[in-house]
Design a protein around this motif. Structure first.
Motif, PDB file in Angstrom:
ATOM      1  N   LYS A  35       3.104  -9.814   5.321  1.00  0.00           N
ATOM      2  CA  LYS A  35       2.591  -8.928   6.369  1.00  0.00           C
ATOM      3  C   LYS A  35       1.179  -9.361   6.760  1.00  0.00           C
ATOM      4  CE  LYS A  35      -0.734  -7.012   3.973  1.00  0.00           C
ATOM      5  NZ  LYS A  35      -1.958  -7.169   3.718  1.00  0.00           N
ATOM      6  N   HIS A  42      -8.875  -1.442   4.854  1.00  0.00           N
ATOM      7  CA  HIS A  42      -9.961  -0.677   4.233  1.00  0.00           C
ATOM      8  C   HIS A  42     -10.081   0.736   4.811  1.00  0.00           C
ATOM      9  CE1 HIS A  42     -11.266  -3.747   1.505  1.00  0.00           C
ATOM     10  NE2 HIS A  42     -11.153  -4.632   2.484  1.00  0.00           N
ATOM     11  N   VAL A  44      -7.876   2.360   6.098  1.00  0.00           N
ATOM     12  CA  VAL A  44      -6.632   3.021   5.744  1.00  0.00           C
ATOM     13  C   VAL A  44      -6.705   3.649   4.338  1.00  0.00           C
ATOM     14  CG1 VAL A  44      -5.403   1.036   4.728  1.00  0.00           C
ATOM     15  CG2 VAL A  44      -4.170   2.636   6.152  1.00  0.00           C
ATOM     16  N   HIS A 163      -4.715  -3.168  -7.473  1.00  0.00           N
ATOM     17  CA  HIS A 163      -6.009  -2.528  -7.250  1.00  0.00           C
ATOM     18  C   HIS A 163      -5.782  -1.033  -7.256  1.00  0.00           C
ATOM     19  CE1 HIS A 163      -5.871  -1.401  -2.891  1.00  0.00           C
ATOM     20  NE2 HIS A 163      -4.979  -2.360  -2.848  1.00  0.00           N
ATOM     21  N   PRO A 166      -4.064   1.778  -3.975  1.00  0.00           N
ATOM     22  CA  PRO A 166      -3.494   1.166  -2.769  1.00  0.00           C
ATOM     23  C   PRO A 166      -3.070   2.236  -1.768  1.00  0.00           C
ATOM     24  CG  PRO A 166      -1.904   1.117  -4.569  1.00  0.00           C
ATOM     25  CD  PRO A 166      -3.188   1.654  -5.141  1.00  0.00           C
ATOM     26  N   SER A 167      -3.321   1.978  -0.494  1.00  0.00           N
ATOM     27  CA  SER A 167      -2.979   2.973   0.532  1.00  0.00           C
ATOM     28  C   SER A 167      -1.473   3.104   0.721  1.00  0.00           C
ATOM     29  CB  SER A 167      -3.605   2.558   1.863  1.00  0.00           C
ATOM     30  OG  SER A 167      -3.001   1.345   2.299  1.00  0.00           O
ATOM     31  N   ASP A 170       0.625  -2.031   2.435  1.00  0.00           N
ATOM     32  CA  ASP A 170       1.292  -3.286   2.072  1.00  0.00           C
ATOM     33  C   ASP A 170       2.723  -3.013   1.603  1.00  0.00           C
ATOM     34  OD1 ASP A 170      -1.241  -4.203   2.530  1.00  0.00           O
ATOM     35  OD2 ASP A 170      -1.337  -5.486   0.768  1.00  0.00           O
TER      36      ASP A 170
HETATM   37  C1  MEV Z   1      -4.952  -4.808   1.630  1.00  0.00           C
HETATM   38  O1  MEV Z   1      -3.924  -5.604   2.201  1.00  0.00           O
HETATM   39  C2  MEV Z   1      -5.297  -3.659   2.542  1.00  0.00           C
HETATM   40  C3  MEV Z   1      -6.415  -2.739   2.069  1.00  0.00           C
HETATM   41  O2  MEV Z   1      -6.626  -1.785   3.102  1.00  0.00           O
HETATM   42  C4  MEV Z   1      -6.078  -2.039   0.783  1.00  0.00           C
HETATM   43  C5  MEV Z   1      -4.987  -0.997   0.925  1.00  0.00           C
HETATM   44  O3  MEV Z   1      -4.613  -0.626   2.036  1.00  0.00           O
HETATM   45  O4  MEV Z   1      -4.544  -0.519  -0.121  1.00  0.00           O
HETATM   46  C6  MEV Z   1      -7.725  -3.502   1.868  1.00  0.00           C
END
Ligand code: MEV
Length: 334
Positions: A35, A42, A44, A163, A166-167, A170
């Motif tokens: 993707k 960020h 998001v 991490h 995560p939002s 992904d």
């Molecule tokens: C990572 O591909 C996208 C970020 O916004 C992190 C997330 O959405 O979890 C940096």
């Protein structure tokens, strides 16, 4: 150091027998794609909307079958017993364990083979795509398949190992087939008025999503007003961009990408190698360009005028030192 995967599993997973039968199916496979985030990375994480696109040129495939002895993993990064896999494979092993736990077979030993063309740590969703492929394959090897929400929860379990928070963007986008609008954990299709041809260029510098997400959080603590205002602007840009994409207004899309790149730099997630390729793209005829994904390395996403100029842009970016370049088209109504 070897991988540690002591993480919670997805609760009350909703699974059903795989369509090919309920008996355990050796050699089950799973797939997912790469993707790119058009706008909203960020922001998001803090509840603002985002738009992402699938990158069809790149994908991950996993195969899982009952192990003859102890469980093994085969990938370009490692080949051997899962118990001795390097820490780098934590996310993948978490995905496997989450799927086995959801299937009610936490101790099952599988041989898992992964084949992925998505470069790791480049902001193209490699970890989520590999997790999605592994989860689908592991469930398949147990004779099971998951509905969309359960798949999402399982991928998110693995993404949390990548991490902390995560939002879900992904996890959703690596299984999407078209451009998506992401807001509050859910996706909707985005209407696309005109074909959009994107060129993606890899800086060759490993992206550091975990660090970048932590850096934005730290900056937000120290400068809440400044960061909130940048996040708000990114959110508004995404909202306007949705209309621009729907209207096929490529100049406006390019402008929004350029602005987003500057805002992301202001949030501290840029990198000189990203700026270099963004400059090469915009001086080479791109309508707009920005970092895509977590940043601090990784890839640049550039909007080409059309398919012919995407070729020129590819040459330009390669001459500028890009480690790899791909083209992806988001098909529109016209
Ligand atoms: C990572 O591909 C996208 C970020 O916004 C992190 C997330 O959405 O979890 C940096």
């Amino acid at each position: 150091m070897t991988a540690s995967t002591d993480v919670p599993i997805a609760p009350d997973a909703r699974l059903h027998a795989a369509t090919h039968g309920s008996a355990a199916e050796p050699g089950a496979t799973g797939r997912a794609g790469a993707k790119a985030i058009l706008l909203g990375e960020h922001a998001v994480v803090y509840g603002r909307p985002a738009i992402a696109i699938p990158v069809r040129a790149l994908g991950a495939r996993a195969e899982a079958r009952p192990a003859r002895g102890s469980a093994t993993l085969a990938s370009t990064l490692y080949h051997g017993p899962i118990a001795r896999a390097p820490e780098r494979l934590n996310v993948t092993i978490t995905a496997m364990r989450a799927a086995l736990a959801a299937a009610g077979r936490p101790d099952a030993a599988l041989d898992i083979a992964i084949d992925s063309s998505i470069p790791a740590e480049r902001g193209l969703g490699s970890s989520a795509a590999v997790s999605a492929a592994v989860i689908e394959a592991v469930l398949g090897a147990c004779g099971l398949a998951a509905d969309d929400e359960t798949m999402h929860e399982l991928i998110q379990t693995a993404e949390r190992a990548a991490h902390g928070a995560p939002s879900g963007l992904d996890a959703r986008t690596v299984r999407a087939r078209a451009a998506v609008w992401f807001e509050r954990g859910r996706i909707e299709p985005v209407s696309v008025g005109h074909d959009l041809v994107f060129v993606i260029a890899d800086t060759g510098v490993r992206g550091r999503t975990r660090e970048a997400v932590a850096a934005v959080a730290e900056r937000r603590k120290n400068d809440p007003r400044g960061v909130e205002s940048a996040l708000d602007e990114l959110g508004m840009l995404a909202t306007d961009l949705r209309a621009d994409v729907s209207n096929g207004d490529r100049a406006a899309i390019g402008d929004a990408m350029n602005r987003a790149h500057r805002l992301l730099n202001g949030l501290g997630v840029g990198d000189p190698a990203l700026d270099h390729l963004v400059r090469a793209a915009t001086t080479g005829g791109a309508l707009g360009a920005k970092l895509t994904g977590g940043g601090r390395g990784g890839c640049v996403l550039a909007l080409a005028r059309d398919a012919a100029s995407a070729g020129e842009l590819t040459e330009r970016l390669t001459r500028a030192g890009a480690a790899a370049v791909w083209t992806t088209t988001v098909e529109g109504a016209a």
